[in-house]
Structure formats: C-alpha cells, structure tokens
Write an enzyme that holds these catalytic residues in place. Structure first.
Site, mmCIF file in Angstrom:
data_model
loop_
_atom_site.group_PDB
_atom_site.id
_atom_site.type_symbol
_atom_site.label_atom_id
_atom_site.label_comp_id
_atom_site.label_asym_id
_atom_site.label_seq_id
_atom_site.Cartn_x
_atom_site.Cartn_y
_atom_site.Cartn_z
ATOM 1 N N HIS A 24 -5.889 2.839 1.506
ATOM 2 C CA HIS A 24 -5.154 4.028 1.955
ATOM 3 C C HIS A 24 -5.768 4.699 3.193
ATOM 4 O O HIS A 24 -5.063 5.001 4.158
ATOM 5 C CB HIS A 24 -5.070 5.053 0.827
ATOM 6 C CG HIS A 24 -4.532 4.488 -0.459
ATOM 7 N ND1 HIS A 24 -3.577 3.502 -0.483
ATOM 8 C CD2 HIS A 24 -4.809 4.767 -1.755
ATOM 9 C CE1 HIS A 24 -3.296 3.207 -1.749
ATOM 10 N NE2 HIS A 24 -4.032 3.959 -2.540
ATOM 11 N N ASP A 43 0.895 -1.151 0.000
ATOM 12 C CA ASP A 43 0.000 0.000 0.000
ATOM 13 C C ASP A 43 0.938 1.206 0.000
ATOM 14 O O ASP A 43 1.666 1.427 0.977
ATOM 15 C CB ASP A 43 -0.884 0.013 1.258
ATOM 16 C CG ASP A 43 -1.863 1.174 1.201
ATOM 17 O OD1 ASP A 43 -1.423 2.300 0.906
ATOM 18 O OD2 ASP A 43 -3.055 0.970 1.437
ATOM 19 N N HIS A 44 0.920 1.964 -1.077
ATOM 20 C CA HIS A 44 1.983 2.979 -1.205
ATOM 21 C C HIS A 44 1.883 4.066 -0.126
ATOM 22 O O HIS A 44 2.835 4.792 0.107
ATOM 23 C CB HIS A 44 2.035 3.569 -2.620
ATOM 24 C CG HIS A 44 0.980 4.595 -2.899
ATOM 25 N ND1 HIS A 44 -0.285 4.259 -3.298
ATOM 26 C CD2 HIS A 44 0.991 5.948 -2.836
ATOM 27 C CE1 HIS A 44 -0.997 5.367 -3.476
ATOM 28 N NE2 HIS A 44 -0.242 6.421 -3.198
HETATM 29 C C1 BG6 Z 1 -4.082 5.104 -5.946
HETATM 30 C C2 BG6 Z 1 -5.454 5.214 -6.550
HETATM 31 O O1 BG6 Z 1 -3.972 3.899 -5.219
HETATM 32 O O2 BG6 Z 1 -3.860 6.205 -5.075
HETATM 33 C C3 BG6 Z 1 -5.565 6.516 -7.316
HETATM 34 O O3 BG6 Z 1 -5.705 4.110 -7.422
HETATM 35 C C4 BG6 Z 1 -5.210 7.683 -6.433
HETATM 36 O O4 BG6 Z 1 -6.869 6.682 -7.859
HETATM 37 C C5 BG6 Z 1 -3.884 7.463 -5.713
HETATM 38 O O5 BG6 Z 1 -5.126 8.834 -7.256
HETATM 39 C C6 BG6 Z 1 -3.674 8.535 -4.664
HETATM 40 O O6 BG6 Z 1 -2.378 8.456 -4.168
HETATM 41 P P1 BG6 Z 1 -1.677 9.748 -3.545
HETATM 42 O O7 BG6 Z 1 -0.369 9.234 -3.037
HETATM 43 O O8 BG6 Z 1 -1.547 10.748 -4.650
HETATM 44 O O9 BG6 Z 1 -2.586 10.240 -2.459
#
Ligand code: BG6
Length: 496
Positions: free
Chosen positions: A245, A182-183
């Site tokens: 997230h 999960d990034h």
């Molecule tokens: C991704 C989603 O996992 O996370 C995207 O699939 C989203 O739709 C993105 O834009 C948001 O990541 P961050 O790091 O920009 O908040």
C-alpha cells in the site's frame, strides 16, 4: 462499456473477503448496469453445499456488508447467476470435475469461454489452485476466449517467496493474464494522484528536488490487531503495509510521467521508480527506521490490551505494529529528497495521506515574521478519512502591519461529487472483466517493493526485541519516530 460475457469463478466464496468486498462490489456493478449481459458466478464451495445454500449464504453476507440498501430485484438477478461447484486442490480429481461442469455451465450461459478465476483464499492456496487449474487446461487462452487470474494480497512474505510465487504463476499463464490486487489502487483518491500530477500543468515544473524538500506518506489506523493475531504476528506492520500500500502511494507520487496512459507504460514507470529506491545495508536500515509495538491504552472509547496480550499473539512477540522509514530515490528528479513513511495500528487517529513539503521561501523579507516562523508549504493529498487536497501557505493577517499566518485551501471530494457509497473494489473488479490491468501490480514492481524493504526485514529480525520501541495505544506512536525526522531538522505533519 459492458464487459464481455464471462464466467466469474470465486475460490474462497464463503470467506470474509467475498462477503465484505467481492459480492457487495458485484452488487454495486449490477446496480450500475455494469455486469456482462451473459454472466455466471461460480462459487467453489465445500463438499455438499448446493447452489441454493450458497445463494442463501451470499445473500446473508450481502445484507450485512452492502454499501447501499439492497434492492431485492437486483440481488435476485445477481444471485440467479450463482452456481456452487466443489473443488479442492488437495483432491486433484475435483478439478477435472470442475472443468467438466464449468464448460457445461459456460455453454448454457453462453459466456464464450471467457473466465476469470478470483483467488479470495489464504495465500498458501494461490499456487496450488493455479497449478490445478493449469493442469486441467482451464487457464489456457485459445485466441478466442480470455482466461484471467485475480490474486489477492499478500503476494509473498519477502522477496524470495514473492519471486517463487511469480515464477509458479508465470509457468501457467502470461503476465497479462494475472491481476495482482492492491486495494489501495481501487481508492478514488489514489487514482486521482495520476490526474492531479498529469492533467494539470502547474505541478510538473515544481515536482522535483529543486522545489520539494521532502515527502511524507502516512497510514495511521485506530484499529488494533483484533482477531487477526496469528496472521499479524507473523507479518508485522512493515510487511502488511509498506511494500504494497505505501509503495503504491510512493510510486504514484514519484514516478516519471508515462508517455501513454496504458498498462504497460504506466506500470513500467512505477516499477522503475521502485527499483530506484536506494538499497541500504542492514546497518543503514537500522539507522533509517523505527519500529514500535503498542501497549494497552484507550483508542477513542475502546480499551485495547497490550499487543502481546492479543489472542494468537506470542507473549514475547517482537513483531512491530508501527513502522517508520526514511528512504531516498536515486534518480535525477528525487536525488537528496527524503521520503518518510510511517504506518501503525492502535493510534489516536485514522489518517491516510501523502504530504508534499515544499522548500521554504529563500529569504526573510518580512521583518516581523522571521523565516522560521512561517507556516510550512504543504500540498496534502488526503485519502482517509477525508478525501481531499489541501494546499497550505502563508497569508497576510489583516491589519496595518505585515504579519503572516498559515492558512489552508482545501478541495473536498464530497463538495463536488456525489458518489454512491462503494467498497473501493468495484473499479478493480470491473477492470479485471474488461481486461485493463493498469490498476494491478506487475511482477517486477511487486519484487522491487520487497527488495526495497528486505534490509529492514533482515535487520529487524536479527535485532529481535533490541530497538523495538513501545507506544501507548491511542497515542501518536513511538517518540523515536519523531526523532527520525528531528535528526534532519524536520517534523511529521500534525493533524490540523
Ligand atoms: C490491509 C491490511 O491490507 O489494509 C490491514 O492487511 C489494514 O492490516 C488495511 O488494516 C488498511 O486498509 P485501509 O484501506 O483501511 O487503509
């Protein structure tokens, strides 16, 4: 610490994810001297692609997406490690050949059989690839060498599919071999939630229902759906963002203090708090949520069309591009403290934050400042676009009478730390190589996350377009999201 010698095998090597994140992160790790001394990168490429062609393809991607100026010497050192090998789960024999070639390469590169398989592919390919790797014996740990499987998101599309994927993978490997990415856990500010809470004595006594009125978790984006119409229309804001997230943020903020900082203990506490989210009936889910879809509008200088006029989106789509939820956590720390979550696309501002709202002072002592005009006491963890921690409190306006005003005390990361621009994946990739899975999702928390959103998914599916609000692109989202809090006598925190 440098990771062990290993082979880093990438499925989806010419895809967007590899170009945007995986390779630039490997480059940054190489620049920081954090790659193993004996290392090889195997790109699982389409038929007929030579290693040289793959290196050229990766170099183009690196030039486009690197987070810092590319130094030829480092890039060459990295690309020298790259070998292209063909394999396609639709052709099982190709995995027997992959095994043979990989073992030869490992012997030549002296990587001791340690292997990491990075699945940067569409999710439908996760299980078929893992099954083929398992069939030919590439995933089996033999006591000397480690074998790891890195799986990108989305991990399932609901509880049943996530369970199925967990079962499929756990037939082939044990939990400690799986790294579910999960990034959000790669973000410094997200990791810092643990440090903020557990390395400082001052927050613990007030981190509970006695002092906290409620918590707001906001992930707002300016971007529309763009070219991802077919993925997004089948997914929607809730599935795309919440069980992964937003729940990462929620679990870090709400978990009990782990007794030890190790993967087992930390991940157990995170799973525990997710499983304490109060289960809702579909009727309750409808009452405690708002969903919206954007209409055409201006976001900054960009004119966005109606969501339904986006390429690959159905013209009568009922998919939400905005979701707001009210959740409660059934445990001693949080009983009665609402957690309000909201996320959406095509909004007026980019903002990711956790705002902890404290209870107000119990008594109006200052006669010229009625208690309801005092500024709200917030602790705000800013994740994007500013990386910060802000405390909002009341202070005396200078002058002969006592008048108060709300002020903010702000810690900005950039004022204290000069970090090289990074992709946010470096720590995750490094951790996969050193075998630390604290920052990865365990099967039970993925399932607990899906379980908590299941009533919303089901209720919204049944309601179809009934109850789907609209909002103008570039706005703050549907008005009904404000009503969700207004009903409880609360409001969303405004951008300062
Ligand atoms: C991704 C989603 O996992 O996370 C995207 O699939 C989203 O739709 C993105 O834009 C948001 O990541 P961050 O790091 O920009 O908040």
């Amino acid at each position: 610490q440098k990771p062990d010698a290993c082979a880093f095998v990438i499925f989806g090597v010419t895809g967007d994810l590899t170009h945007r994140l995986v390779l630039p992160s490997l480059y940054n790790l190489a620049a920081g001297n954090l790659l193993p001394d004996r290392f090889c990168i195997v790109g699982i490429a389409r038929k007929g692609m030579s290693s040289e062609q793959l290196r050229v393809n990766l170099m183009e991607g690196l030039r486009k997406y690197a987070t810092r100026p590319v130094e030829d010497e480092i890039a060459q050192r990295l690309l020298q490690c790259v070998t292209a090998i063909e394999a396609d789960p639709k052709e099982p024999d190709s995995f027997d050949q992959l095994k043979e070639r990989l073992e030869k390469l490992e012997a030549a590169r002296e990587t001791h059989g340690n292997r990491l398989f990075y699945l940067a592919t569409p999710p439908a390919a996760f299980a078929p690839i893992a099954q083929q790797l398992g069939r030919v014996g590439l995933l089996k740990e033999d006591g000397k060498a480690w074998r790891r499987l890195v799986v990108e998101k989305p991990f399932g599309t609901d509880l049943a599919s996530a369970k199925k994927l967990n079962d499929q993978l756990l037939e082939l490997v044990t939990e400690h071999q799986i790294y579910r990415i999960d990034h959000y856990l790669g973000k410094e500010t997200v990791q810092n939630i643990l440090v903020l809470r557990f390395a400082n004595g001052m927050f613990e006594p007030i981190w509970n229902r006695h002092h906290i009125d409620h918590v707001q978790i906001t992930v707002e984006e300016k971007l529309g759906v763009g070219t991802r119409g077919s993925f997004y229309d089948a997914t929607g804001a809730l599935r795309d963002m919440v069980p992964n997230h937003l729940f990462q943020l929620l679990s870090l903020v709400a978990m009990e203090p782990p007794a030890r900082f190790d993967a087992h203990t930390v991940r157990s506490e995170k799973a525990e708090v997710l499983s304490a989210i109060q289960p809702l009936s579909e009727q309750e889910a409808l009452l405690n949520s708002v969903r919206g879809q954007y209409k055409a509008g201006l976001v900054g200088d960009t004119e966005l069309p109606d969501y339904r006029n986006t390429k690959d989106v159905s013209a009568d789509s009922a998919t939400e591009t905005y979701a707001a939820l009210k959740l409660t956590i059934d445990n001693w720390r949080w009983a009665g403290v609402p957690f309000y979550l909201r996320t959406g696309k095509a909004l007026g501002a980019k903002r990711t934050e956790v705002a902890i709202k404290f209870r107000q002072a119990p008594f109006a002592m200052f006669s010229c400042t009625p208690i309801d005009t005092l500024a709200e006491n917030y602790l705000v963890i800013g994740i994007e676009p500013t990386q910060s921690i802000t405390l909002q409190f009341n202070t005396k306006i200078p002058g002969p009478t006592i008048r108060t005003d709300g002020v903010q005390m702000k810690f900005n990361y950039k004022d204290y730390f000069q970090a090289e621009p990074a992709t946010g994946y470096e720590t995750l990739i490094y951790d996969c190589m050193i075998g630390d899975n604290i920052l990865f999702q365990r099967a039970d928390s993925v399932e607990a996350g899906w379980k908590a959103v299941e009533p919303f998914i089901e209720a919204w599916k049944k309601a179809g377009r009934d109850g789907l609000h609209t909002y103008e692109a570039g706005s703050e989202g549907p008005k009904a999201a404000a009503d969700l809090l207004a009903r409880d006598g609360r409001s969303w925190r405004k951008l300062a």
